[in-house]
Design a protein around this motif. Sequence first.
Motif, PDB file in Angstrom:
ATOM      1  N   GLN A  25       0.756  -1.241   0.148  1.00 33.53           N
ATOM      2  CA  GLN A  25      -0.084  -0.052  -0.036  1.00 33.53           C
ATOM      3  C   GLN A  25       0.843   1.376   0.086  1.00 33.53           C
ATOM      4  N   CYS A  26       0.570   2.267  -0.842  1.00 33.23           N
ATOM      5  CA  CYS A  26       1.288   3.547  -0.848  1.00 33.23           C
ATOM      6  C   CYS A  26       1.038   4.308   0.360  1.00 33.23           C
ATOM      7  N   SER A  27       0.098   3.997   1.023  1.00 37.46           N
ATOM      8  CA  SER A  27      -0.104   4.908   2.341  1.00 37.46           C
ATOM      9  C   SER A  27      -1.049   4.177   3.454  1.00 37.46           C
ATOM     10  N   ALA A  28      -1.115   4.738   4.464  1.00 41.75           N
ATOM     11  CA  ALA A  28      -2.113   4.062   5.420  1.00 41.75           C
ATOM     12  C   ALA A  28      -3.121   5.260   5.816  1.00 41.75           C
ATOM     13  N   ALA A  55       3.073  -0.746   4.360  1.00 39.31           N
ATOM     14  CA  ALA A  55       2.567   0.388   4.083  1.00 39.31           C
ATOM     15  C   ALA A  55       3.525   1.667   3.946  1.00 39.31           C
ATOM     16  N   ALA A  56       3.758   2.385   2.738  1.00 40.84           N
ATOM     17  CA  ALA A  56       4.756   3.108   2.426  1.00 40.84           C
ATOM     18  C   ALA A  56       4.660   4.505   3.064  1.00 40.84           C
ATOM     19  N   TYR A  57       3.420   4.994   3.483  1.00 44.34           N
ATOM     20  CA  TYR A  57       3.229   6.460   4.123  1.00 44.34           C
ATOM     21  C   TYR A  57       3.760   7.492   3.198  1.00 44.34           C
ATOM     22  N   ASP A  58       3.185   7.295   2.042  1.00 50.51           N
ATOM     23  CA  ASP A  58       3.474   8.262   0.988  1.00 50.51           C
ATOM     24  C   ASP A  58       4.997   8.487   0.481  1.00 50.51           C
ATOM     25  N   ASP A  60       8.083   7.307  -1.865  1.00 50.46           N
ATOM     26  CA  ASP A  60       8.713   6.305  -2.994  1.00 50.46           C
ATOM     27  C   ASP A  60       9.710   5.518  -2.435  1.00 50.46           C
ATOM     28  N   GLU A  61      10.763   5.791  -1.909  1.00 54.76           N
ATOM     29  CA  GLU A  61      11.801   5.161  -1.456  1.00 54.76           C
ATOM     30  C   GLU A  61      11.328   4.113  -0.544  1.00 54.76           C
ATOM     31  N   ARG A  62      10.482   4.190   0.415  1.00 50.43           N
ATOM     32  CA  ARG A  62      10.096   3.147   1.489  1.00 50.43           C
ATOM     33  C   ARG A  62       9.407   2.275   0.418  1.00 50.43           C
ATOM     34  N   GLN A  63       8.444   2.495  -0.143  1.00 56.85           N
ATOM     35  CA  GLN A  63       7.665   1.631  -0.982  1.00 56.85           C
ATOM     36  C   GLN A  63       8.423   0.661  -1.845  1.00 56.85           C
ATOM     37  N   ILE A  64       9.487   1.209  -2.395  1.00 56.01           N
ATOM     38  CA  ILE A  64      10.411   0.329  -3.507  1.00 56.01           C
ATOM     39  C   ILE A  64      11.225  -0.677  -2.513  1.00 56.01           C
ATOM     40  N   GLU A  65      11.699  -0.234  -1.411  1.00 60.39           N
ATOM     41  CA  GLU A  65      12.163  -1.067  -0.649  1.00 60.39           C
ATOM     42  C   GLU A  65      11.235  -2.247   0.067  1.00 60.39           C
ATOM     43  N   GLN A  66      10.070  -1.836   0.412  1.00 58.94           N
ATOM     44  CA  GLN A  66       8.794  -2.740   0.805  1.00 58.94           C
ATOM     45  C   GLN A  66       8.832  -3.858  -0.179  1.00 58.94           C
ATOM     46  N   ILE A  67       8.650  -3.359  -1.678  1.00 51.49           N
ATOM     47  CA  ILE A  67       8.483  -4.517  -2.788  1.00 51.49           C
ATOM     48  C   ILE A  67       9.406  -5.381  -3.011  1.00 51.49           C
ATOM     49  N   ASP A  68      10.513  -4.771  -2.910  1.00 50.02           N
ATOM     50  CA  ASP A  68      11.806  -5.686  -2.984  1.00 50.02           C
ATOM     51  C   ASP A  68      11.998  -6.572  -1.990  1.00 50.02           C
ATOM     52  N   LEU A  78       2.007 -10.531  -6.344  1.00 49.41           N
ATOM     53  CA  LEU A  78       2.322  -8.952  -5.410  1.00 49.41           C
ATOM     54  C   LEU A  78       1.004  -8.077  -6.109  1.00 49.41           C
ATOM     55  N   ILE A  79       0.556  -7.298  -5.164  1.00 51.79           N
ATOM     56  CA  ILE A  79      -0.604  -6.329  -5.088  1.00 51.79           C
ATOM     57  C   ILE A  79      -0.029  -5.089  -4.794  1.00 51.79           C
ATOM     58  N   VAL A  80       0.115  -4.322  -5.836  1.00 52.75           N
ATOM     59  CA  VAL A  80       0.522  -2.788  -5.573  1.00 52.75           C
ATOM     60  C   VAL A  80      -0.486  -1.559  -5.876  1.00 52.75           C
ATOM     61  N   ALA A  81      -0.333  -0.758  -5.011  1.00 56.03           N
ATOM     62  CA  ALA A  81      -0.884   0.523  -5.272  1.00 56.03           C
ATOM     63  C   ALA A  81       0.329   1.683  -5.415  1.00 56.03           C
ATOM     64  N   PRO A  82       0.677   1.821  -6.544  1.00 58.38           N
ATOM     65  CA  PRO A  82       1.837   2.517  -6.696  1.00 58.38           C
ATOM     66  C   PRO A  82       1.729   4.237  -5.999  1.00 58.38           C
ATOM     67  N   ASN A  83       2.459   4.637  -5.316  1.00 59.18           N
ATOM     68  CA  ASN A  83       2.495   6.070  -4.740  1.00 59.18           C
ATOM     69  C   ASN A  83       2.288   6.968  -5.969  1.00 59.18           C
TER      70      ASN A  83
END
Length: 507
Positions: A25-28, A55-58, A60-68, A78-83
């Motif tokens: 999730q891109c956010s929470a 949850a990446a909390y908006d 980009d860097e955190r979401q990339i790390e979480q996906i990897d 994988l289910i992704v809501a891109p930021n």
Amino acid sequence: MALSILMLMTGCTQKKPHYVIGVSQCSADIWREKQNAELRMGAYLQGDVELRFAAAYDSDERQIEQIDSLVASGVDLLIVAPNQIATISPAIDRAFDQGIPVIVFERKTNSQKFTAFMSADNYEMGSVMGQYIISRLKGHGSVLEIKGLAGSSPAIERHNGFITALKNAPDVKVVASLQGDWTEPRAYSTVKQWLTAHRDTPVDLVFGMNDRTAIGARKAFLEAGRRLPLFCGIDGLPGEEGGIRQVRDSILDASYIYPTHGDKVLQLAVDILEGKPYAKESHLQAALVTRENASSLLMQSEEILRQTDYLDRLHNRADNYLHQLDSQRTITMLAIIVIALLIVSFVLFYIYHVNKISMQKERVASTLWNMKPEEGPISSTSTAPADDAAAVPDSDEQADTVSTSQFFTHFKEVVETRLDDSELSVEDLAADMNLSRVQLYRKVKSITGSTPVELLRTARLNRAYQMLMTTDHSVSEIAYQVGFTAPSYFTKCFKEAYGMLPGDVRK
């Protein structure tokens, strides 16, 4: 029933494949909390599915790390809501290149390496809200827009749809388009700063790209001591802080339901993993929320939420029992499945029952509205007379029938005279008939069994049906001419009343 239980018991003994699904999730926020709850509910009903949330909390860097990290943990899908559209694409590409199916939902990416995409039409949302705002301002006024996160597809598409719609109303001016990030604090601070710099700029309506943004803007106006304009948003969630309740309570003037449908996303994921047919792109239906329909939408949504919460708590309790009583796992799981089926059946029956009652009311109201004056009011308890003498009413009954018929005829004349007024209220109708709102409501309800609002909607739909048959006006033109504030809501009501779309009438 016994055969069904036997089949369930047989299914419990056959081990289903164990799927691990990662959710990025891109956010929470409350919208994603609702969606995550629906994903968990879908996993409960599917069986042996494990969900891993991030949850990446908006960021980009955190979401990339979480996906990897999710990919490295060994997820099957994988289910992704891109930021944002572009920044998350490399991480999605890496997952896809490793043979992991990827579902992109709610927000778009410029990557072409995905298995399926699911979302509502954000451009249409912006366009419909633009049309509603034009109607609400009667084609003249000033609008302050607060956009969503820069670079995210919903913000871009909602803005484009909104601006395109406003091109049809040159006297509706956008005094500013402020940059937000979907959050209430950012909207509050941005609008507060703008109000300080533009003290003399009039604002008739604030359009926030989501409900939280609109609420943040409203707080800024209140603190500044400015005259409160109308506030519109998007999301239309149920619950205490949801947009549907805020519209019902007149905090927001309108919202737009942005469907979460985590259950459908989970079903799509399982279909992909099991090799079943699926759609590459799926679009979810959305709906405008106004004061006319907010109460009924809130009632239905919150009933489903209560049932969902009950099933969620039931499942959590069952999990605790399973940890404590591992030897009774099969029996406990069977109980969960049976109870879940019963609850789901109840929810479906409840929705069906509400819709059936609504359709019955529409049919009864239509019959009453088209009734000739000399036929008198329709009684729900009329019976055949025992003999000729009993069939002859006395003078008091005749006078009462004539009085009732005259009242209802007058009521119809008042309504039909003002059908094109989208702001027509029960208070207005009561004033035209020299009655209080309560008196009008009780009188109409006692005669017809329907409320004044229901009969007003029926009269508008009847007029629209006649116009569809006898004129070449477009559906949108007819919707506005009979007093609806948005063509999409008109289409919804028309289909509920007649069982077909407005355009089908001419076919």
